[in-house]
Write a protein that holds these residues in place. Structure first.
Motif, PDB file in Angstrom:
ATOM      1  N   ARG A   1       0.823  -1.206   0.000  1.00  0.00           N
ATOM      2  CA  ARG A   1       0.000   0.000   0.000  1.00  0.00           C
ATOM      3  C   ARG A   1       0.861   1.262   0.000  1.00  0.00           C
ATOM      4  N   LEU A   2       2.052   1.187   0.596  1.00  0.00           N
ATOM      5  CA  LEU A   2       2.946   2.341   0.582  1.00  0.00           C
ATOM      6  C   LEU A   2       3.322   2.743  -0.848  1.00  0.00           C
ATOM      7  N   LEU A   3       3.350   1.784  -1.763  1.00  0.00           N
ATOM      8  CA  LEU A   3       3.678   2.088  -3.148  1.00  0.00           C
ATOM      9  C   LEU A   3       2.570   2.904  -3.822  1.00  0.00           C
ATOM     10  N   ALA A   4       1.383   2.895  -3.233  1.00  0.00           N
ATOM     11  CA  ALA A   4       0.248   3.646  -3.798  1.00  0.00           C
ATOM     12  C   ALA A   4      -0.201   4.760  -2.861  1.00  0.00           C
ATOM     13  N   ILE A   5       0.701   5.222  -1.989  1.00  0.00           N
ATOM     14  CA  ILE A   5       0.297   6.193  -0.967  1.00  0.00           C
ATOM     15  C   ILE A   5      -0.143   7.519  -1.573  1.00  0.00           C
ATOM     16  N   GLN A   6       0.303   7.821  -2.799  1.00  0.00           N
ATOM     17  CA  GLN A   6      -0.087   9.071  -3.459  1.00  0.00           C
ATOM     18  C   GLN A   6      -1.292   8.919  -4.370  1.00  0.00           C
ATOM     19  N   ALA A   7      -1.883   7.722  -4.404  1.00  0.00           N
ATOM     20  CA  ALA A   7      -2.982   7.485  -5.346  1.00  0.00           C
ATOM     21  C   ALA A   7      -4.176   8.396  -5.078  1.00  0.00           C
ATOM     22  N   SER A   8      -4.392   8.766  -3.827  1.00  0.00           N
ATOM     23  CA  SER A   8      -5.537   9.618  -3.486  1.00  0.00           C
ATOM     24  C   SER A   8      -5.092  11.018  -3.070  1.00  0.00           C
ATOM     25  N   TRP A   9      -3.875  11.424  -3.494  1.00  0.00           N
ATOM     26  CA  TRP A   9      -3.361  12.751  -3.129  1.00  0.00           C
ATOM     27  C   TRP A   9      -4.301  13.832  -3.638  1.00  0.00           C
ATOM     28  N   ASN A  10      -4.525  14.832  -2.810  1.00  0.00           N
ATOM     29  CA  ASN A  10      -5.344  15.964  -3.234  1.00  0.00           C
ATOM     30  C   ASN A  10      -4.870  17.214  -2.500  1.00  0.00           C
ATOM     31  N   TYR A  11      -5.325  18.375  -2.957  1.00  0.00           N
ATOM     32  CA  TYR A  11      -4.854  19.647  -2.415  1.00  0.00           C
ATOM     33  C   TYR A  11      -5.422  19.956  -1.036  1.00  0.00           C
ATOM     34  N   GLU A  12      -6.429  19.234  -0.612  1.00  0.00           N
ATOM     35  CA  GLU A  12      -7.055  19.538   0.680  1.00  0.00           C
ATOM     36  C   GLU A  12      -6.331  18.860   1.830  1.00  0.00           C
TER      37      GLU A  12
END
Length: 275
Positions: free
Chosen positions: A41-52
């Motif tokens: 899951r750490l490999l996809a930690i930015q998958a839901s990155w958003n500005y909020e």
């Protein structure tokens, strides 16, 4: 006649609040499957990155497998509260966020009070962001790009150049994530000392020196291979180098080294494909 005041009945005493359990001296033994799930899951930690909330959702996503071990199991009150707590705003370098994930999991499983966990979580953002940016974006990525450029200068084909860059870069970032998760689980809320690791403190300086040495060897070799014996092309390359040097000087402080290195590597790889 004034009667003497009689003391009031204090009534039943309040039940004493049980103290918080002290942190365990040894890290919680997570099942292998849980550790593997967290790392993937750490490999996809930015998958839901958003500005909020930036990495907030990713932190919650990565800690979730271990939170199932809390009293009440998956869906219990402790699980829901912890998952909500770790899905809030969080900002750090995506690779060193593994340190935060491991440390927060250890704190939750040790029974640390939620208020302390939230303060600790907030305090982690700054160090994990600045250290990671200096180590990875400003040092490791340019170094790996220049190694790929050196391979091109030594006569390697496009596949070897791109493959060599990808293998070297990914070995480094996989190792950094694995180290971060391990040290976070081992030290928990005492993880601050791990950020004094020599690799994190002196790594950017060492890598910058290695990148300068590699670039000094790679650029002449790459230009020699690109120019060959053509004098007209040699003049064009020299003019391009001069213009590029002037632009970089003028943009000092507004251009990042890793972008320049990646751009140079991409240009030579494209040239080798089209020639």
């Amino acid at each position: 006649m004034v009667s003497a005041a009689t003391p009031r009945d204090p009534g039943p005493s309040a039940a004493p609040v049980p103290p918080s359990p002290p942190p365990r001296a040894t890290p919680v033994a997570l099942p292998f499957g849980t550790r593997a799930s967290i790392f993937l899951r750490l490999l996809a930690i930015q998958a839901s990155w958003n500005y909020e909330i930036l990495l907030g959702t990713g932190i919650g996503f990565c800690t979730e497998p271990a939170l199932r071990l809390l009293p009440g199991g998956k869906g219990g009150p402790a699980y829901r509260a912890a998952l909500a707590r770790h899905s809030q705003y969080f900002n750090a370098h995506p690779y060193l966020a593994a340190v935060a994930v491991g440390a927060l999991i250890r704190a939750e499983l040790d029974g640390t009070p939620p208020a302390r966990i939230e303060r600790f979580r907030t305090a982690l953002c700054g160090p994990l962001g600045s250290v990671g940016d200096r180590l990875v974006w400003a040092a490791w990525l340019p170094f790996c790009s220049l190694v790929g450029l050196l391979l091109f200068g030594l006569g390697a084909g496009p596949g070897w150049v791109v493959g060599g860059f990808l293998v070297l870069y990914n070995v480094g970032h996989f190792a950094l994530r694995a180290w971060g998760l391990r040290v976070g689980l081992e030290r928990g809320m005492q993880v601050a000392g791990a950020l004094g690791n020599p690799v994190l403190r002196y790594g950017p300086q060492w890598l910058s020196q290695a990148a300068a040495f590699t670039g000094g060897a790679a650029l002449p070799l790459a230009l020699s291979r690109a120019v060959g014996s053509g004098r007209v092309l040699l003049g064009g390359v020299v003019a391009t180098v001069v213009i590029g040097a002037v632009l970089i000087t003028r943009l000092h402080g507004r251009v990042e080294g890793w972008r320049v290195a990646i751009g140079a590597l991409a240009a030579f790889v494209l040239y080798s494909l089209l020639r």
